[in-house]
Design an enzyme around this catalytic site. Structure first.
Site, PDB file in Angstrom:
ATOM      1  N   HIS A   1       0.815  -1.224   0.000  1.00 36.43           N
ATOM      2  CA  HIS A   1       0.000   0.000   0.000  1.00 36.43           C
ATOM      3  C   HIS A   1       0.845   1.268   0.000  1.00 36.43           C
ATOM      4  O   HIS A   1       0.513   2.244  -0.667  1.00 36.43           O
ATOM      5  CB  HIS A   1      -0.970  -0.021   1.191  1.00 36.43           C
ATOM      6  CG  HIS A   1      -2.073  -1.015   1.005  1.00 36.43           C
ATOM      7  ND1 HIS A   1      -2.418  -1.944   1.952  1.00 36.43           N
ATOM      8  CD2 HIS A   1      -2.891  -1.239  -0.060  1.00 36.43           C
ATOM      9  CE1 HIS A   1      -3.414  -2.684   1.499  1.00 36.43           C
ATOM     10  NE2 HIS A   1      -3.711  -2.288   0.289  1.00 36.43           N
TER      11      HIS A   1
ATOM     12  N   ASP B   1     -10.543  -2.713   0.368  1.00 40.21           N
ATOM     13  CA  ASP B   1     -10.087  -3.036   1.720  1.00 40.21           C
ATOM     14  C   ASP B   1      -9.708  -1.790   2.506  1.00 40.21           C
ATOM     15  O   ASP B   1      -9.672  -1.810   3.732  1.00 40.21           O
ATOM     16  CB  ASP B   1      -8.926  -4.044   1.681  1.00 40.21           C
ATOM     17  CG  ASP B   1      -7.820  -3.599   0.735  1.00 40.21           C
ATOM     18  OD1 ASP B   1      -7.152  -2.594   1.029  1.00 40.21           O
ATOM     19  OD2 ASP B   1      -7.636  -4.242  -0.303  1.00 40.21           O
TER      20      ASP B   1
ATOM     21  N   ASP C   1     -18.805  -0.094 -11.154  1.00 40.42           N
ATOM     22  CA  ASP C   1     -17.772  -0.541 -12.078  1.00 40.42           C
ATOM     23  C   ASP C   1     -16.888   0.656 -12.458  1.00 40.42           C
ATOM     24  O   ASP C   1     -17.343   1.591 -13.129  1.00 40.42           O
ATOM     25  CB  ASP C   1     -18.480  -1.114 -13.316  1.00 40.42           C
ATOM     26  CG  ASP C   1     -17.511  -1.680 -14.319  1.00 40.42           C
ATOM     27  OD1 ASP C   1     -16.285  -1.474 -14.150  1.00 40.42           O
ATOM     28  OD2 ASP C   1     -17.970  -2.329 -15.276  1.00 40.42           O
TER      29      ASP C   1
ATOM     30  N   ASP D   1      -5.812  -0.204  -7.716  1.00 39.86           N
ATOM     31  CA  ASP D   1      -5.472  -1.200  -6.689  1.00 39.86           C
ATOM     32  C   ASP D   1      -6.378  -2.403  -6.892  1.00 39.86           C
ATOM     33  O   ASP D   1      -7.314  -2.636  -6.130  1.00 39.86           O
ATOM     34  CB  ASP D   1      -5.678  -0.567  -5.306  1.00 39.86           C
ATOM     35  CG  ASP D   1      -5.342  -1.544  -4.202  1.00 39.86           C
ATOM     36  OD1 ASP D   1      -4.658  -2.545  -4.464  1.00 39.86           O
ATOM     37  OD2 ASP D   1      -5.789  -1.302  -3.059  1.00 39.86           O
ATOM     38  N   SER D   2      -6.083  -3.156  -7.919  1.00 42.18           N
ATOM     39  CA  SER D   2      -7.005  -4.229  -8.312  1.00 42.18           C
ATOM     40  C   SER D   2      -6.523  -5.578  -7.794  1.00 42.18           C
ATOM     41  O   SER D   2      -5.388  -5.728  -7.355  1.00 42.18           O
ATOM     42  CB  SER D   2      -7.087  -4.290  -9.836  1.00 42.18           C
ATOM     43  OG  SER D   2      -5.876  -4.788 -10.352  1.00 42.18           O
TER      44      SER D   2
HETATM   45  N1  SPD Z   1      -1.694 -11.774  -6.466  1.00 45.89           N
HETATM   46  C1  SPD Z   1      -2.281 -10.874  -5.533  1.00 45.89           C
HETATM   47  C2  SPD Z   1      -2.320  -9.481  -5.992  1.00 45.89           C
HETATM   48  C3  SPD Z   1      -3.152  -8.669  -5.076  1.00 45.89           C
HETATM   49  C4  SPD Z   1      -3.264  -7.269  -5.462  1.00 45.89           C
HETATM   50  N2  SPD Z   1      -4.316  -6.570  -4.809  1.00 45.89           N
HETATM   51  C5  SPD Z   1      -4.105  -6.220  -3.496  1.00 45.89           C
HETATM   52  C6  SPD Z   1      -5.185  -5.385  -2.947  1.00 45.89           C
HETATM   53  C7  SPD Z   1      -4.766  -4.751  -1.685  1.00 45.89           C
HETATM   54  N3  SPD Z   1      -5.446  -3.544  -1.442  1.00 45.89           N
END
Ligand code: SPD
Length: 277
Positions: A63, A87, A138, A156-157
């Site tokens: 993060h 999150d 979306d 942040d996917s």
């Molecule tokens: N392979 C896992 C990648 C995760 C990426 N996303 C994390 C989200 C945290 N906010």
């Protein structure tokens, strides 16, 4: 001992296993399976569709790097969009900037926000910050209606399988370009340089036609497959390390990974890894 085994297809023939004491939640939303575990060594852990998203132990390394790198390259980021990030971990870093005026978090799955708020209360203060607007929907559609609106966009996917797949495509990145202001910067979760070289090369090939400046940088997250994860740095004007803002970095509270030296070094990539190949 109970073991969580990561079933994600992106682990390239290996599996990450994490010992846990308790499964705290398991919920099938309209988009994905959401699970939260109390682990033996890494605190609480959030899992989406079988892929670890964060643990209390090492999420800071992800993060801090997805947020502070673009925030300290842009000359004066006032309007920030977080795509995904339900999150709240990235949000908690963005709210540290007193000069930011508005923050939109666009998350498709409201259940991710609800379960995260329940199990990771350390991020709740960020959701309650007056500058924050949470948009459930979306992001690929939301962004189409925005032009010249955001200084920094943080994508942040989860992995490029399932609900997040669209967030790695050409149309989405074109819309991101249009949604950014003149000196705008977008960064996106872009997988591991060890496990996903073909994917990263394809992404960079695609984005080269959209953004004048494209770089890859990385961070170290032991609970992710291969222990490392990288980000695309897509910029209209600003190079990633030329003019970073040390005075802003000094004012940030509680950093555990990001620093000016880390910012400068994270774009230095190992010889085996050419992001374009
Ligand atoms: N392979 C896992 C990648 C995760 C990426 N996303 C994390 C989200 C945290 N906010």
């Amino acid at each position: 001992m109970n073991w969580f085994t990561e079933t994600s297809e992106t682990a390239q023939g290996r599996q990450v296993q994490v010992a846990y004491t308790k499964k705290l939640d398991s919920f099938q939303s309209g988009f994905q399976q959401i699970e939260v575990y109390e682990t033996v060594s890494f605190g609480k852990m959030l899992v989406l569709d079988g892929a670890i998203q964060l643990t209390a132990y090492d999420h800071f390394a992800y993060h801090e790097m997805i947020v502070h790198v673009p925030m300290n390259v842009h000359p004066d980021p006032k309007h920030v969009l977080i795509v995904g990030g339900g999150d709240g971990g990235a949000l908690a870093e963005v709210v540290k900037y007193p000069t930011v005026e508005t923050i939109v978090l666009c998350e498709i799955d409201k259940a991710v926000i609800e379960l995260s708020r329940k199990h990771f209360p350390e991020f709740n203060k960020a959701f309650d910050d007056k500058r924050v607007t949470v948009n459930i929907g979306d992001a690929a559609e939301y962004i189409k209606k925005k032009a010249n609106a955001f200084d920094v966009i943080i994508i942040d996917s989860s992995d490029p399988i399932g609900p997040a797949e669209v967030l790695f495509g050409k149309t989405f990145y074109r819309d991101v370009f249009l949604a950014l202001t003149a000196e705008g910067i977008a960064v996106s979760q872009s997988e591991s340089m060890y496990y996903h070289r073909d994917f990263i090369a394809k992404l960079f090939h695609q984005n080269k036609a959209i953004f004048p400046i494209n770089e890859y940088y990385f961070t170290l997250v032991p609970t992710y497959p291969s222990g490392t994860i990288g980000f695309s740095f897509c910029s209209k004007l600003r190079e990633p390390v030329d003019k970073i803002a040390p005075h802003r970095i000094e004012g940030l509270a509680g950093l555990r990974y990001y620093s000016e030296a880390i910012h400068r070094s994270c774009f230095v990539l190992p010889a085996f890894f050419d992001r374009n190949n």
